[in-house]
Design a protein around this motif. Structure first.
Motif, PDB file in Angstrom:
ATOM      1  N   GLN A  30       0.869  -1.174   0.000  1.00 49.24           N
ATOM      2  CA  GLN A  30       0.000   0.000   0.000  1.00 49.24           C
ATOM      3  C   GLN A  30       0.906   1.224   0.000  1.00 49.24           C
ATOM      4  N   ASN A  51      -0.720   7.119  -0.739  1.00 49.36           N
ATOM      5  CA  ASN A  51      -2.040   7.603  -1.172  1.00 49.36           C
ATOM      6  C   ASN A  51      -3.157   6.614  -0.852  1.00 49.36           C
ATOM      7  N   GLU A  93      -3.431   3.619  -2.128  1.00 47.39           N
ATOM      8  CA  GLU A  93      -3.629   2.698  -3.238  1.00 47.39           C
ATOM      9  C   GLU A  93      -2.986   1.359  -2.885  1.00 47.39           C
ATOM     10  N   THR A  94      -3.694   0.260  -3.150  1.00 48.70           N
ATOM     11  CA  THR A  94      -3.160  -1.050  -2.822  1.00 48.70           C
ATOM     12  C   THR A  94      -2.747  -1.793  -4.088  1.00 48.70           C
ATOM     13  N   ILE A 100      -4.281  -3.337  -9.070  1.00 49.00           N
ATOM     14  CA  ILE A 100      -4.091  -2.050  -8.397  1.00 49.00           C
ATOM     15  C   ILE A 100      -5.463  -1.487  -8.074  1.00 49.00           C
ATOM     16  N   ASN A 101      -5.663  -1.094  -6.816  1.00 50.09           N
ATOM     17  CA  ASN A 101      -6.922  -0.487  -6.388  1.00 50.09           C
ATOM     18  C   ASN A 101      -6.653   0.984  -6.098  1.00 50.09           C
ATOM     19  N   GLN A 102      -7.106   1.855  -6.992  1.00 51.49           N
ATOM     20  CA  GLN A 102      -6.942   3.302  -6.838  1.00 51.49           C
ATOM     21  C   GLN A 102      -8.304   3.891  -6.499  1.00 51.49           C
ATOM     22  N   ARG A 103      -8.558   4.023  -5.205  1.00 53.60           N
ATOM     23  CA  ARG A 103      -9.827   4.582  -4.714  1.00 53.60           C
ATOM     24  C   ARG A 103     -11.031   3.895  -5.356  1.00 53.60           C
ATOM     25  N   LYS A 148      -9.085  -1.932 -17.119  1.00 52.78           N
ATOM     26  CA  LYS A 148      -9.785  -1.126 -16.113  1.00 52.78           C
ATOM     27  C   LYS A 148     -11.265  -1.354 -16.379  1.00 52.78           C
TER      28      LYS A 148
END
Length: 173
Positions: free
Chosen positions: A40, A43, A45-46, A73-76, A106
């Motif tokens: 992580q 920001n 993001e994981t 990738i998990n961006q919000r 995505k």
């Protein structure tokens, strides 16, 4: 005349594979099989990286070389998946060099990019390739030669000839 045995063929194939992934240096640690890495960033993001194998370079840049990797990738809440036959990560996982059947998806944005190699920086959201690309984004498809993307898609440039197709909606206004 020399007769090739199974061991010499296997050694030759292994040598070719090492050349394909930028020649793994001799001073590397062992190859680790069945890898899962969770990270992580600042920001929130994981990152989840799953790969068949991992080799970490003991050089200054600490390259991590993955075979048959899938990165999520998990961006919000926006999930991005990246699959590649080979992935070389460096600079504390910021820089990447993907090769061998690269695919970025995505799902929420209905975006898919397929190419044979992709190089860039996760933090800046910049990446490029000189290879053939197939892109699907919503109702638009692009097939072209080479791609240069800045800031996660704020700037996109085809390096060569590209064909753009847009499907029109059946909705009546």
């Amino acid at each position: 005349n020399s007769i090739l045995n199974d061991n010499s063929i296997l050694n030759y194939n292994e040598t070719l594979k090492n050349v394909l992934i930028n020649e793994i240096p001799e001073n590397n640690s062992e190859k680790i099989l069945g890898v899962k890495i969770r990270q992580q960033n600042k920001n929130g993001e994981t990152f989840l990286i799953v790969a068949e194998s991992l080799v970490e370079s003991e050089s200054v840049d600490k390259k991590v070389i993955l075979e048959n990797s899938l990165t999520t990738i998990n961006q919000r809440g926006v999930l991005t998946t990246i699959s590649a036959g080979y992935a070389i990560l460096s600079n504390n996982y910021d820089n990447f060099d993907f090769s061998d059947k690269v695919k970025i998806t995505k799902k929420l944005r209905k975006f898919v990019l397929k190419t044979n190699s992709l190089t860039g920086n996760f933090k800046k959201g910049d990446y490029y390739t000189d290879e053939h690309v197939d892109i699907i984004s919503g109702n638009t498809t692009i097939k072209g030669q080479g791609l240069d993307v800045k800031q996660n898609g704020q700037y996109i440039k085809s390096k060569g000839k590209a064909v753009l197709n847009m499907l029109l909606s059946d909705k009546k206004w």
